[in-house]
Design an enzyme around this catalytic site. Structure first.
Site, short mmCIF file in Angstrom:
data_model
loop_
_atom_site.label_atom_id
_atom_site.label_comp_id
_atom_site.label_asym_id
_atom_site.label_seq_id
_atom_site.Cartn_x
_atom_site.Cartn_y
_atom_site.Cartn_z
N SER A 49 0.87 -1.19 0.00
CA SER A 49 0.00 0.00 0.00
C SER A 49 0.90 1.23 0.00
O SER A 49 2.11 1.11 0.28
CB SER A 49 -0.84 -0.03 1.29
OG SER A 49 -1.48 1.20 1.51
N TYR A 90 -1.98 -1.37 10.53
CA TYR A 90 -2.02 -1.48 9.06
C TYR A 90 -0.68 -1.00 8.46
O TYR A 90 -0.08 -1.68 7.62
CB TYR A 90 -3.19 -0.65 8.52
CG TYR A 90 -3.45 -0.85 7.05
CD1 TYR A 90 -4.01 -2.04 6.57
CD2 TYR A 90 -3.13 0.14 6.11
CE1 TYR A 90 -4.25 -2.23 5.22
CE2 TYR A 90 -3.37 -0.04 4.75
CZ TYR A 90 -3.93 -1.23 4.31
OH TYR A 90 -4.16 -1.42 2.97
N1 LIG Z 1 -8.87 -0.58 -0.75
C1 LIG Z 1 -7.82 0.21 -0.61
O1 LIG Z 1 -7.92 1.44 -0.52
C2 LIG Z 1 -6.43 -0.39 -0.56
C3 LIG Z 1 -5.32 0.44 -0.73
C4 LIG Z 1 -4.04 -0.12 -0.66
C5 LIG Z 1 -3.89 -1.47 -0.44
N2 LIG Z 1 -5.01 -2.25 -0.26
C6 LIG Z 1 -4.81 -3.68 0.00
O2 LIG Z 1 -5.39 -4.41 -1.05
C7 LIG Z 1 -5.72 -5.73 -0.61
C8 LIG Z 1 -7.13 -6.07 -1.07
O3 LIG Z 1 -8.02 -5.16 -0.44
P1 LIG Z 1 -9.42 -4.70 -1.10
O4 LIG Z 1 -9.29 -3.26 -1.37
O5 LIG Z 1 -9.80 -5.60 -2.19
O6 LIG Z 1 -10.36 -4.85 0.18
P2 LIG Z 1 -11.49 -5.95 0.48
O7 LIG Z 1 -11.81 -5.81 1.91
O8 LIG Z 1 -12.55 -5.79 -0.53
O9 LIG Z 1 -10.75 -7.33 0.19
C9 LIG Z 1 -9.97 -8.01 1.13
C10 LIG Z 1 -10.37 -9.47 1.09
O10 LIG Z 1 -9.53 -10.22 1.98
C11 LIG Z 1 -10.35 -11.18 2.62
N3 LIG Z 1 -9.74 -11.59 3.90
C12 LIG Z 1 -9.63 -10.87 5.03
N4 LIG Z 1 -9.07 -11.62 6.00
C13 LIG Z 1 -8.82 -12.84 5.46
C14 LIG Z 1 -8.26 -14.05 5.97
N5 LIG Z 1 -7.84 -14.14 7.24
N6 LIG Z 1 -8.16 -15.10 5.13
C15 LIG Z 1 -8.58 -15.02 3.84
N7 LIG Z 1 -9.14 -13.91 3.31
C16 LIG Z 1 -9.25 -12.83 4.11
C17 LIG Z 1 -11.66 -10.46 2.86
O11 LIG Z 1 -12.73 -11.36 3.12
C18 LIG Z 1 -11.82 -9.69 1.56
O12 LIG Z 1 -12.55 -10.40 0.59
C19 LIG Z 1 -5.53 -5.72 0.91
O13 LIG Z 1 -4.29 -6.31 1.23
C20 LIG Z 1 -5.50 -4.22 1.23
O14 LIG Z 1 -4.81 -3.94 2.41
C21 LIG Z 1 -6.26 -1.75 -0.34
#
Ligand SMILES: NC(=O)c1ccc[n+]([C@@H]2O[C@H](COP(=O)([O-])OP(=O)(O)OC[C@H]3O[C@@H](n4cnc5c(N)ncnc54)[C@H](O)[C@@H]3O)[C@@H](O)[C@H]2O)c1
Length: 254
Positions: free
Chosen positions: A140, A153
């Site tokens: 991120s 985080y």
């Molecule tokens: N959305 C943002 O703004 C953003 C920005 C930078 C980085 N990210 C990173 O991107 C990645 C994906 O996030 P996203 O935006 O799709 O959010 P999201 O919440 O839609 O997706 C995350 C997914 O991970 C799954 N998850 C959580 N804990 C878990 C576990 N213990 N075992 C298996 N699955 C699990 C959740 O059920 C969910 O489907 C994450 O690592 C997040 O930190 C997101």
């Protein structure tokens, strides 16, 4: 010929926003894809919406060693191998200063975002040892600089950068490439949760303020992140390993 014909792609956090969009793009390019997520109901819904006979799903908690071993075993059985691993599952935790941050919440974020990524590497790198592959870890902008009130985080997203560097060095002899992607805020569920946390419920106002701080004046779309992940998975990026790749509208240049 599509870029990923006959390639086998494993994605954790597969029913989340970025995971699902990335799966959609890989499927469009001819890949076989297995999605892993803790949320079984969402996984089934995602399978239905992506509607492909090259798509497999598996429910697992990425922070539990035996469940990680099982999802890798299932991927090998379902697809015959793993060429690309998008090590992407993550949680945001709560928004509180360190002095008030609940210890159990800190453990939870560290377990999923650090241990979960490490366990994925441990089992998938073994599975990729003969034929090589590309591993992309979702960090991120929070893995490159600090933001107050999201200590767990930010800690976790910095930690996976170090982990990626070690994995890239260890994997090189077997042609396993490992890189991190660093998205800015993405316009999806996770940011709605963080906007609410940062603003005490005034999410729309918080979004406006966050977007104003991004040089390109918008959040990333899930497709922006997926485009970068697909590039890092392609043969055209075969000399890229051990790197950090931003998809952040210029945030990391500030
Ligand atoms: N959305 C943002 O703004 C953003 C920005 C930078 C980085 N990210 C990173 O991107 C990645 C994906 O996030 P996203 O935006 O799709 O959010 P999201 O919440 O839609 O997706 C995350 C997914 O991970 C799954 N998850 C959580 N804990 C878990 C576990 N213990 N075992 C298996 N699955 C699990 C959740 O059920 C969910 O489907 C994450 O690592 C997040 O930190 C997101």
């Amino acid at each position: 010929m599509p870029n990923f014909d006959n390639k086998r792609v494993l994605i954790t956090g597969g029913s989340g926003g970025i995971g699902t969009e990335t799966a959609r793009q890989f499927l469009e390019e001819g890949a076989h894809v297995m999605l892993v997520d803790i949320d079984e109901k969402d996984l089934v819904a995602t399978k239905k919406s992506l509607d492909s006979d090259r798509l497999f799903i598996h429910t697992a908690d990425v922070s539990k060693a035996e469940e990680v071993a099982a999802y890798v075993k299932k991927a090998l059985a379902a697809m015959g191998g793993i060429d690309v691993f998008f090590n992407n599952a993550g949680i945001e935790g709560v928004v509180k200063p360190i002095v008030d941050y609940p210890e159990d919440e800190f453990h939870k974020v560290i377990h999923v975002n650090i241990l979960g990524v490490w366990l994925g590497l441990k089992h998938v790198m073994r599975a990729m040892a003969d034929d090589g592959g590309s591993i992309i870890i979702t960090s991120s902008v929070a893995g490159q600089s600090g933001t107050p009130n999201v200590s767990a985080y930010v800690t976790s997203k910095h930690a996976v950068v170090g982990m990626m560097k070690v994995a890239a060095l260890e994997g090189a002899a077997n042609n396993i490439r490992v890189n991190t992607v660093h998205p800015s805020p993405v316009d999806n569920r996770m940011m709605r949760s963080l906007e609410d946390g940062f603003s005490g419920g005034k999410g729309a106002e918080a979004k406006e303020q966050f977007e104003a701080q991004i040089p390109l004046k918008r959040y990333a779309q899930e497709a922006d992140v997926a485009n970068l992940v697909l590039f890092l998975a392609k043969d055209e990026s075969s000399f890229l390993t051990g790197g950090q790749y931003s998809v952040d509208g210029g945030m990391s240049a500030m």
